[in-house]
Scaffold this active site. Structure first.
Site, PDB file in Angstrom:
ATOM      1  N   THR A 141      30.185 -16.307  43.106  1.00 21.58           N
ATOM      2  CA  THR A 141      30.258 -15.253  42.093  1.00 21.58           C
ATOM      3  C   THR A 141      28.868 -15.135  41.483  1.00 21.58           C
ATOM      4  OG1 THR A 141      31.355 -14.536  40.050  1.00 21.58           O
ATOM      5  CG2 THR A 141      31.044 -16.903  40.317  1.00 21.58           C
ATOM      6  N   THR A 142      28.648 -14.104  40.671  1.00 25.30           N
ATOM      7  CA  THR A 142      27.328 -13.918  40.063  1.00 25.30           C
ATOM      8  C   THR A 142      26.939 -15.176  39.292  1.00 25.30           C
ATOM      9  OG1 THR A 142      28.049 -11.640  39.767  1.00 25.30           O
ATOM     10  CG2 THR A 142      25.985 -12.262  38.717  1.00 25.30           C
ATOM     11  N   ARG A 175      32.674  -8.151  50.267  1.00 24.65           N
ATOM     12  CA  ARG A 175      33.719  -9.169  50.416  1.00 24.65           C
ATOM     13  C   ARG A 175      35.011  -8.794  49.705  1.00 24.65           C
ATOM     14  NH1 ARG A 175      31.119 -14.009  46.830  1.00 24.65           N
ATOM     15  NH2 ARG A 175      29.360 -13.558  48.172  1.00 24.65           N
ATOM     16  N   HIS A 176      34.940  -7.937  48.715  1.00 27.30           N
ATOM     17  CA  HIS A 176      36.197  -7.493  48.059  1.00 27.30           C
ATOM     18  C   HIS A 176      36.230  -5.968  47.899  1.00 27.30           C
ATOM     19  CE1 HIS A 176      33.542  -8.238  44.670  1.00 27.30           C
ATOM     20  NE2 HIS A 176      33.780  -9.545  44.618  1.00 27.30           N
ATOM     21  N   HIS A 213      32.845  -4.752  41.243  1.00 27.33           N
ATOM     22  CA  HIS A 213      31.516  -5.097  41.751  1.00 27.33           C
ATOM     23  C   HIS A 213      31.473  -4.767  43.235  1.00 27.33           C
ATOM     24  CE1 HIS A 213      28.234  -8.508  42.071  1.00 27.33           C
ATOM     25  NE2 HIS A 213      27.858  -7.383  42.646  1.00 27.33           N
ATOM     26  N   ASN A 235      37.965  -6.830  35.115  1.00 26.52           N
ATOM     27  CA  ASN A 235      37.368  -6.808  36.454  1.00 26.52           C
ATOM     28  C   ASN A 235      38.471  -7.024  37.491  1.00 26.52           C
ATOM     29  OD1 ASN A 235      36.314  -7.935  38.918  1.00 26.52           O
ATOM     30  ND2 ASN A 235      34.322  -8.021  37.924  1.00 26.52           N
ATOM     31  N   ASP A 282      38.080  -7.059  40.886  1.00 24.76           N
ATOM     32  CA  ASP A 282      37.573  -7.449  42.216  1.00 24.76           C
ATOM     33  C   ASP A 282      38.580  -8.268  43.015  1.00 24.76           C
ATOM     34  OD1 ASP A 282      35.158  -6.309  41.577  1.00 24.76           O
ATOM     35  OD2 ASP A 282      34.107  -8.202  41.239  1.00 24.76           O
ATOM     36  N   HIS A 283      39.282  -9.187  42.311  1.00 24.16           N
ATOM     37  CA  HIS A 283      40.104 -10.123  43.087  1.00 24.16           C
ATOM     38  C   HIS A 283      41.431  -9.530  43.545  1.00 24.16           C
ATOM     39  CE1 HIS A 283      36.989 -12.899  42.885  1.00 24.16           C
ATOM     40  NE2 HIS A 283      37.072 -13.114  41.582  1.00 24.16           N
ATOM     41  N   GLU A 313      29.702  -2.827  38.606  1.00 25.88           N
ATOM     42  CA  GLU A 313      28.684  -3.891  38.679  1.00 25.88           C
ATOM     43  C   GLU A 313      27.977  -3.761  40.008  1.00 25.88           C
ATOM     44  OE1 GLU A 313      30.025  -7.875  38.450  1.00 25.88           O
ATOM     45  OE2 GLU A 313      31.151  -7.482  36.636  1.00 25.88           O
ATOM     46  N   HIS A 318      31.798 -13.419  31.801  1.00 27.55           N
ATOM     47  CA  HIS A 318      31.696 -14.341  32.925  1.00 27.55           C
ATOM     48  C   HIS A 318      32.281 -15.698  32.558  1.00 27.55           C
ATOM     49  CE1 HIS A 318      30.572 -16.083  36.698  1.00 27.55           C
ATOM     50  NE2 HIS A 318      30.269 -14.874  37.106  1.00 27.55           N
ATOM     51  N   GLY A 319      33.321 -16.062  33.283  1.00 27.10           N
ATOM     52  CA  GLY A 319      33.930 -17.382  33.095  1.00 27.10           C
ATOM     53  C   GLY A 319      34.815 -17.478  31.864  1.00 27.10           C
ATOM     54  N   GLY A 347      37.645 -11.117  34.388  1.00 26.85           N
ATOM     55  CA  GLY A 347      38.317 -10.834  35.645  1.00 26.85           C
ATOM     56  C   GLY A 347      39.173 -11.984  36.150  1.00 26.85           C
ATOM     57  N   HIS A 348      38.505 -13.032  36.591  1.00 27.72           N
ATOM     58  CA  HIS A 348      39.182 -14.074  37.353  1.00 27.72           C
ATOM     59  C   HIS A 348      40.392 -14.664  36.629  1.00 27.72           C
ATOM     60  CE1 HIS A 348      39.681 -18.026  39.321  1.00 27.72           C
ATOM     61  NE2 HIS A 348      39.379 -17.335  40.405  1.00 27.72           N
ATOM     62  N   ARG A 360      29.744  -5.414  46.209  1.00 27.72           N
ATOM     63  CA  ARG A 360      28.741  -6.361  46.695  1.00 27.72           C
ATOM     64  C   ARG A 360      28.198  -5.884  48.035  1.00 27.72           C
ATOM     65  NH1 ARG A 360      29.095 -11.577  43.888  1.00 27.72           N
ATOM     66  NH2 ARG A 360      27.500 -12.180  45.373  1.00 27.72           N
ATOM     67  N   ARG A 378      43.700  -9.793  54.468  1.00 24.31           N
ATOM     68  CA  ARG A 378      44.381  -9.227  55.638  1.00 24.31           C
ATOM     69  C   ARG A 378      43.723  -7.938  56.128  1.00 24.31           C
ATOM     70  NH1 ARG A 378      49.804 -11.300  56.324  1.00 24.31           N
ATOM     71  NH2 ARG A 378      49.459 -13.514  55.980  1.00 24.31           N
ATOM     72  N   GLU A 415      24.890  -6.930  28.883  1.00 19.06           N
ATOM     73  CA  GLU A 415      26.060  -7.799  28.936  1.00 19.06           C
ATOM     74  C   GLU A 415      25.508  -9.221  28.960  1.00 19.06           C
ATOM     75  OE1 GLU A 415      29.123  -7.059  31.871  1.00 19.06           O
ATOM     76  OE2 GLU A 415      29.743  -9.174  31.786  1.00 19.06           O
TER      77      GLU A 415
HETATM   78  N1  PXP Z   1      30.626  -9.746  34.031  1.00 16.82           N
HETATM   79  C1  PXP Z   1      29.842  -9.784  35.121  1.00 16.82           C
HETATM   80  C2  PXP Z   1      28.486  -9.153  35.064  1.00 16.82           C
HETATM   81  C3  PXP Z   1      30.296 -10.388  36.309  1.00 16.82           C
HETATM   82  O1  PXP Z   1      29.495 -10.429  37.393  1.00 16.82           O
HETATM   83  C4  PXP Z   1      31.611 -10.903  36.344  1.00 16.82           C
HETATM   84  C5  PXP Z   1      32.143 -11.473  37.635  1.00 16.82           C
HETATM   85  O2  PXP Z   1      32.283 -10.457  38.561  1.00 16.82           O
HETATM   86  C6  PXP Z   1      32.378 -10.826  35.185  1.00 16.82           C
HETATM   87  C7  PXP Z   1      31.864 -10.261  34.024  1.00 16.82           C
HETATM   88  C8  PXP Z   1      33.778 -11.358  35.137  1.00 16.82           C
HETATM   89  O3  PXP Z   1      33.710 -12.750  35.298  1.00 16.82           O
HETATM   90  P1  PXP Z   1      35.051 -13.573  35.499  1.00 16.82           P
HETATM   91  O4  PXP Z   1      35.667 -13.074  36.763  1.00 16.82           O
HETATM   92  O5  PXP Z   1      34.584 -14.978  35.554  1.00 16.82           O
HETATM   93  O6  PXP Z   1      35.915 -13.262  34.310  1.00 16.82           O
END
Ligand code: PXP
Length: 243
Positions: free
Chosen positions: A102-103, A51-52, A45, A9, A11-12, A72, A193-194, A215-216, A47, A20, A153
């Site tokens: 976040t979700t 935001r990103h 994602h 992911n 997004d970040h 997403e 996630h996480g 992602g994160h 949104r 900026r 998922e």
């Molecule tokens: N899967 C889904 C459905 C999510 O919403 C996210 C966060 O955008 C992720 C995976 C990735 O989560 P993380 O950024 O915590 O790894």
């Protein structure tokens, strides 16, 4: 041993750019590097609050990603329109609240059954694979099957946030049960996630999981592992003196 696919992911990357509201770093450039490093899909994602990831990113990524683009998205009509126009390879349907960082949980596929029953075939008619992000619960897996999603998922957030060994064990067990339930009704199984470099190991032992979306923690590590080189390159740029 089955190979588990990795969806990254990005997004970040866009979060840093939006700080900026400029052009760098570009998620499409990041996607190329992520794919060169071996990722099996690119996840972003779009949104509602933008935001990103921005609308343009989705279209550019669709043109540039050479693996699979997994978009997403929440169930807002405006976002559904963009998905149908940009035609990512896959959508992952998630709940969305404006105030969340976040979700926060899975989509309640039971509550949104009627909406999902309408929209899933529309994605299919457009050649888009549909995944639903669900909590590891039997009725959610059943609802995902009922609305004819291709895959689920499974939300690993409660596992990732578990504070002690017993809670980790309980949450891991729920993930394993949910993955087995999903596989038994012939849904594809992803999870995410996480997840991070420390907690991903036990999840990889769940045989039914085919793909992890992360992602994160990857982007966070990239910022730190890439920082030394970035500083060296700026020192070189400053001291080149042959402009
Ligand atoms: N899967 C889904 C459905 C999510 O919403 C996210 C966060 O955008 C992720 C995976 C990735 O989560 P993380 O950024 O915590 O790894």
């Amino acid at each position: 041993m089955t190979i588990i696919k990795l969806g990254v992911n990005i997004d970040h990357i866009a979060t840093v750019r939006q700080a900026r509201k400029g052009f760098e770093p570009d998620p499409a450039a990041a996607a190329v590097i992520v794919e060169l490093a071996g990722a099996d899909s690119i996840v972003c994602h779009l949104r509602e609050d933008r935001r990103h990831i921005q609308d343009r990113d989705v279209y550019v990524l669709k043109e540039t990603v050479s693996t699979r683009l997994n978009l997403e998205m929440g169930l807002a009509d405006e976002i559904i329109d963009i998905a149908l126009k940009s035609k990512p390879h896959q959508v992952t349907l998630v709940p969305e609240k404006r105030e969340e960082l976040t979700t926060e949980g899975g989509l309640d596929a039971v509550q949104f059954k009627e909406k999902l029953q309408k929209i899933v075939p529309v994605f299919h008619q457009n050649g888009i694979v549909v995944s639903i992000f669900v909590d590891p619960e039997r009725d959610q897996i059943q609802a995902a099957k009922l609305v004819r999603a291709d895959m689920v998922e499974i939300h690993t957030g409660r596992y990732a946030n578990a504070k002690n060994a017993e809670d980790v064990r309980v949450e891991l067990h729920k993930l394993a049960e949910a993955a087995m339930m999903a596989r038994n009704v012939r849904l594809g199984v992803a999870a995410g996630h996480g997840l991070n470099y420390r907690n991903v190991g036990p999840v990889t032992k769940i045989m039914e999981i085919e793909e992890l979306n992360i992602g994160h923690s990857i982007i966070s590590r990239a910022v730190l592992t890439g920082l030394e080189r970035a500083v060296r390159e700026m020192k070189e740029a400053i001291n080149r003196k042959n402009y």
